[in-house]
Design an enzyme around this catalytic site. Structure first.
Site, PDB file in Angstrom:
ATOM      1  N   HIS A  99       0.748  -1.097   0.039  1.00 27.75           N
ATOM      2  CA  HIS A  99       0.012   0.036   0.046  1.00 27.75           C
ATOM      3  C   HIS A  99       0.884   1.220  -0.107  1.00 27.75           C
ATOM      4  O   HIS A  99       1.934   1.239   0.527  1.00 27.75           O
ATOM      5  CB  HIS A  99      -0.928   0.130   1.286  1.00 27.75           C
ATOM      6  N   ASP A 102       2.060   2.077   3.522  1.00 28.40           N
ATOM      7  CA  ASP A 102       2.990   0.944   4.069  1.00 28.40           C
ATOM      8  C   ASP A 102       4.279   1.673   3.898  1.00 28.40           C
ATOM      9  O   ASP A 102       5.027   1.507   5.068  1.00 28.40           O
ATOM     10  CB  ASP A 102       3.132  -0.287   3.394  1.00 28.40           C
ATOM     11  N   GLU A 266      -8.873 -13.748  -1.927  1.00 35.88           N
ATOM     12  CA  GLU A 266      -8.030 -13.958  -0.664  1.00 35.88           C
ATOM     13  C   GLU A 266      -8.681 -15.131  -0.035  1.00 35.88           C
ATOM     14  O   GLU A 266     -10.043 -15.277   0.174  1.00 35.88           O
ATOM     15  CB  GLU A 266      -8.112 -12.810   0.232  1.00 35.88           C
ATOM     16  N   HIS A 269     -10.975 -14.002   3.190  1.00 41.11           N
ATOM     17  CA  HIS A 269     -11.909 -13.432   2.665  1.00 41.11           C
ATOM     18  C   HIS A 269     -13.347 -14.246   2.166  1.00 41.11           C
ATOM     19  O   HIS A 269     -14.466 -14.078   2.192  1.00 41.11           O
ATOM     20  CB  HIS A 269     -11.639 -12.317   1.673  1.00 41.11           C
ATOM     21  N   ASP A 305     -10.901 -11.730  10.435  1.00 39.70           N
ATOM     22  CA  ASP A 305      -9.895 -12.120   9.544  1.00 39.70           C
ATOM     23  C   ASP A 305      -8.702 -12.496  10.122  1.00 39.70           C
ATOM     24  O   ASP A 305      -8.082 -11.784  10.621  1.00 39.70           O
ATOM     25  CB  ASP A 305      -9.675 -10.792   8.629  1.00 39.70           C
ATOM     26  N   ASP A 337      -0.812 -12.635   1.891  1.00 39.12           N
ATOM     27  CA  ASP A 337      -1.418 -11.691   2.578  1.00 39.12           C
ATOM     28  C   ASP A 337      -1.745 -12.390   4.136  1.00 39.12           C
ATOM     29  O   ASP A 337      -2.645 -12.760   4.556  1.00 39.12           O
ATOM     30  CB  ASP A 337      -2.851 -11.138   2.172  1.00 39.12           C
TER      31      ASP A 337
END
Lengths: 444, 444, 444, 444
Positions: A99, A102, A266, A269, A305, A337
């Site tokens: 990101h 980040d 993901e 998710h 999550d 991730d």
């Protein structure tokens, strides 16, 4: 060097008892004329790897990291980039994702923030030069800052929309500059907390306007990486608009956006949305939309999550089955991730976790490859649906008949005979593929 | 003979492609001086195997069974017993379990029902004579009949309590007669639909009265089999009193019943309660209460009791780890409280499903045995807690100190250093045990 | 007459202690120039009302119904139709819904089955003549019969596809004949049990082919009722294709079907999919697709379809808020796809349950109407989004600017100020609307 | 003064449109000879009210608080105490609760930390002098600091056990000093992340040792407040040992601790465990263990601890029904373990949220009181179980008969007749109590 005690992680084979070695992932091993590394296209998630400090809603930072003592934000930003490349090279991982927020600290205005970014991006580019490690995809963090409390593109506040737009604009420029293969939209705050205070129609319209602007701007600057939407049903918001692949696809279609997007799927998710990981992969695949994967693992008994490193062989096997059927993930990849458990707080744990995840996906690839190569499972499926390749079935598929002909065909027929779905048997075949992993080839 | 087309299922080894053969379960294979069959003590659940007809809340009977054409209830009852023994012998399964109402039809009064039971029990005893197949446990069905709509022992209606009492009395007599190793209480309707119409205190008191009567009666007739409670949190009732092992244990303790009971733990019931299967096994085990297992598998994305045949190697490995640590299950066993998927409706599917479940549990046993034998995982745990074997830790464990001494000990200490929990690493070790299953012993 | 002991249910007002009277539903009360009955358009679900016998996966039939003693299937079919009209008239309900297989028994062939249907439909038409009770919608049961074990339109077996087609053909003809306002597709078996045996792409293509055939045939015969898809995420199948409104909409769009369909939204299906009831209604509404409602209530602590009669005032208020904003449901309605609890097995319970549901929805309508009329909540929302009506916000909405202008606008701006989302306050306002229901108007 | 703009919140009645006024909570209103304030015993949770900064796993601090600019930790600590008392007095709340670490910053050693605590506690005692606001209960934070990463009393590290012991010792001393009515144990980290690295038996034994030390030390210093366990099934840990009331009770009984403990029951923890709030209250109540309540509300579609302010009238009504049946909560209370939504970030939102929660609980109390006073619902229950007050039922309850007599009694009886459970009807009665809240008394 941040991880001086840790040497390059090498492949030592399945019997190795060395915690800091691969047992199953041999990057140069060839399958179907491609090395494992090209099949798997592993990527490091900058946020969970470099920034995750161990905090959870009930506990404070606890990760032991070599950069913990660095106070100056820009120095820290540079050092973490160095650490990332060290990690990637020691783990033999060729990609990473990040990101905007980040990698560099925010300034007082967006202009200052962007200046910070520019400096760090230049540093990244220095590292990229030797071509060992590349950028898989870039994204903008439109959820952490308090300004995004009610959403970014879907905020009731147009200033927030504007800010988000400017942030994505910059992120796209960076994506182009670092040669990213993709750009991801995860709308962590694009959703609602309660419908009683929400203008759902306007929020969705605005989200579409935002994505159109992004598409237009990418065209304008010539960023040709793949746009990806990453679905998630909830958390942090009560309801997120990109609930699952189908929800997001419905949205993209409605607003004429679907040509420009694929999905970054993901595992955790998917399960939060009530689907299996494989379901989301398959659904995206058959719609030509499987673009990239956020590789992690949830705990189906927990409702949030968890982002564990993936260690379940079933999940990685079925995921890689879909990837193979997809013709690979290129230009996407398998981005971890995933974060270490809070109890795994040493630098060594970070390596152990990546090794666990990479080994498990390598195994998944190899087993899935055998399954596809042998064709045993696929043949059972083909046999199951063979009725649609001839006779009345073929006519149905070819659109040659309608309700009237079908009624005439069936109205006096005696009872229809079905065949077994063979679920338990197919599950036991899958187990054979896993358990016989090291059985001599001639015996398998 | 009902399954003429199907021969005795034999062990053919891991490379076999014969759907009707064991690949991993070799009953005579020796581990720790005992054959696999004695470790695993497999059992057939009469209800799911002989009586399950495929119906679900949205669909009607669809199982193809050789006894479908038999109309007379008593003839059918006899024939199903024959089929059970044929199945058990062909599958090399030594035990079975049944509810009273599984094996014989109800009559107009309980007296008539009991007469029907007597006839079928006599037939069972004929089959038992050769000793090949035995009864693992017996139970009473106190949930299917409309009289149990509001509960059995916890019904607001004392006539229903009386009926249930009489039914369990008879079932205990049968259990003794057939030499059952255990007797199970699963309180499918012992719970409530809503608290607004429920006297919770009275219902729980009555449940305890009922169990005391059962204990007394078993003593009186000299039935010495193990009493087992089978927890389940819900379904069919909204809330069941034996929610999980801890809930049930709390109940048994409160009413002075805990000495007489152990637990029969079902995988899918554990997960419906929000626990892993291993958790319930472990919790029962460390309380000296792990008596028997209902072996099946749920789907954590589905909120009802799925009762699949177990095919997940992780689950069976961790379950068998607990069983080994428990010193086995004797006199309990592994009862397949599992039904074929509705889509697996042929008689052959029944065999394929048992083979899948038995193979997966055999694999689980072998892997768990290696784990325990190698001691690698256990050593990590021992190392983790070693602080309690010396110094201040030992004093804590021995009860030699209290808050004041501990405060004095710690009050001026600098920061405490913890060690990593090593979760990802231990998960990768578990994967090694699974994947290296057929790696040469010297290499493992 | 089946319910001789029960008189017509009349409105007695909120203080009534008569269990068999409406306390809040006064059908002739006028709101916005329309009587409550026209706002609410209540409907009886034939299946749950006439056919539900109390069985659940662990228990057998227990409902006491006046027609329990009738053995002949056709006689029973006729009598149930009579009972339905008696019920509807006594409860002052103007609509009902049915599956083809609810109303008539199957014969040996489809031709015979259709003959049975014709006779019962003729009987229904006799009842319809006086115009008191009408048909809201019709549907075909493509899930109960064993032939549909692997799906109907998505079965691997084209004979099953053909059978389903013929069944829907007939059901459409019936829908036309009885003047139904709509036709519903609920794909209870259109889904999969496991992806490892499933050709997902073919199944979805076939489902689309099937729906196109239905659209074509309806046009051909001149059936002009509204086609409705009823989403459900799972149960009986592990995954159903019409998972939620967005999933189904995505499907309909992909295959060029969306012009022909709206949605029939069920409360309990929404929550099984992880959404609130209001979410599904809102999402359908803003897409112009809110067609009809299956009014019931789930239990969010239970993972299966509970289909309770709706008694939660919050849910009915928020649902009716969406209905009012939708301009009503016409030609759809509020169909009580709800069954009495198994413990509510007397005929009187059936009436009590409908009264509870109708009263709760009437209250919901009245409160929602006050909320909309007062405009207090809507004004808070309007205020919240007012930024999009002027300045930069208006330009965003009008598509007049892109990323570059937005960046320029925001890049040097200091911190953005947001306003509170006011969630708790709005929840307390909603409570005021409920609690002040009988506060004198001038005081409210 | 921190909240200068906000005046004392006063009762203005149900028609008030003033967001900063009570509509239903009139503290001096008398029910059953006691003012509402004594029935409800509201309490502020220090942590969520003063310390919650709006951060969530995906977002950073966003709460606008008047003390945000104070940098010095001790000054901040003092100011927050002042703010707490200002809040409590303005809201007319008589109690508050706190963790040790909520009120004072940690020093380098425990000794220094305790010194900080002493200073702040002295400041609290100054505020307590006028007797307007009191301490409901105290607890120790044994979960936030990294030292507790693997547990506190259940840590594998005895130094951590010692530290936790010293911390609870101090917290007990403080509890005594401030005159707290209770002391709470919430074991946020007393659980495990995975069983594969956990010695469950030792951890549970250690937890018991810890609690015994606490009991002993409280006796020694003469702290006579009520010890309370607060169950929670998970979060932050994967499995917490005090999963629910029954699990915790089972534990307390096993280790001879149950005489010293009651339960502090939190609504959102109940639902995370798969129970209704009412279930946990009822279960504790009938075991004589309902001690105190953490008043909040979860979202059953979300799998984490949401801790919303309670605004659901059904929940507060059924909760207060249990409280009334319990003879009140004294010396416990209703502690708002609730936080404003992240989107409700202004100081005014804090007041609005408390008003919403207090009004909803006041309404719950009043409705529950009417329900108990009228006796209508209780009579239905009594009628339902009347069979146990005479004949065979009475003998069962009195333990006068066993299986044999019951069999004799029932063996030739024809079918048993049950009565309806009346669930829907009772739900509609509950709705009448809510909706008729302002109907004239004579009419109700």
């Amino acid at each position: 060097m941040f991880f001086d005690d840790i040497k390059d992680i090498s492949y030592e084979g399945p019997s190795s008892k060395n915690p800091l070695a691969f047992k199953y992932y041999n990057p140069v091993e060839i399958i179907d004329e491609k090395p494992l590394s090209q099949h798997l296209r592993f990527s490091i998630a900058f946020w969970h790897t470099l920034n995750y400090n161990g905090a959870d809603p009930f506990g404070s930072n606890n990760m032991i990291r070599p950069w913990n003592d660095i106070d100056d934000p820009m120095t820290l930003a540079f050092k973490k980039i160095d650490a990332l490349f060290e990690l990637a090279e020691k783990l033999n991982i060729e990609y990473f994702c990040f990101h905007d927020r980040d990698i560099a600290p925010e300034g007082d205005t967006l202009r200052e923030t962007n200046k910070n970014l520019d400096k760090v991006v230049a540093h990244i580019k220095d590292h990229l030069k030797d071509g060992k490690v590349k950028v898989l995809w870039v994204t903008a963090n439109l959820f952490s800052n308090p300004r995004y409390v009610h959403g970014a593109a879907t905020s009731p506040n147009p200033y927030v929309f504007a800010y988000a737009a400017a942030q994505v604009k910059k992120a796209l420029e960076i994506a182009k500059e670092v040669g990213a293969s993709g750009y991801v939209f995860w709308g962590g705050r694009e959703g609602y907390e309660t419908l009683i205070n929400t203008d759902l129609a306007l929020e969705l319209d605005n989200l579409a306007r935002f994505l159109h602007m992004a598409v237009d701007y990418a065209k304008k600057i010539g960023f040709t990486g793949q746009f990806l939407v990453e679905p998630k049903p909830k958390e942090p918001t009560k309801h997120q608009y990109d609930f699952d692949v189908a929800n997001a696809l419905s949205f993209l279609n409605k607003y004429g956006l679907s040509d420009y997007f694929k999905f970054n799927i993901e595992a955790n998710h998917a399960t939060l949305a009530g689907h299996t990981f494989q379901h989301e992969l398959r659904y995206a695949r058959i719609n030509g939309k499987l673009g990239s994967i956020d590789a992690n693992e949830g705990d189906l008994l927990l409702g949030w999550d968890v982002d564990r490193f993936p260690t379940n062989i079933y999940d990685t096997t079925l995921a890689m089955y879909e990837v193979i059927k997809n013709g690979g993930l290129y230009p996407g990849g398998l981005n971890f991730d995933a974060k270490v458990r809070r109890g795994s707080f040493t630098p060594e744990d970070l390596f152990r976790a990546f090794i666990a995840g990479m080994d498990t996906f390598a195994v998944g690839l190899k087993i899935a490859h055998r399954i596809v190569e042998d064709g045993e499972l696929d043949e059972i499926i083909e046999e199951r649906y063979k009725g649609y390749k001839k006779g009345i079935g073929e006519k149905i598929v070819n659109g040659e008949i309608g309700f009237e002909e079908l009624e005439e065909y069936i109205i006096d027929k005696p009872q229809i005979v079905n065949t077994s779905g063979l679920q338990e048997y197919m599950e036991s075949l899958l187990n054979q593929y896993i358990l016989n992993f090291y059985l001599e080839n001639k015996e398998r």
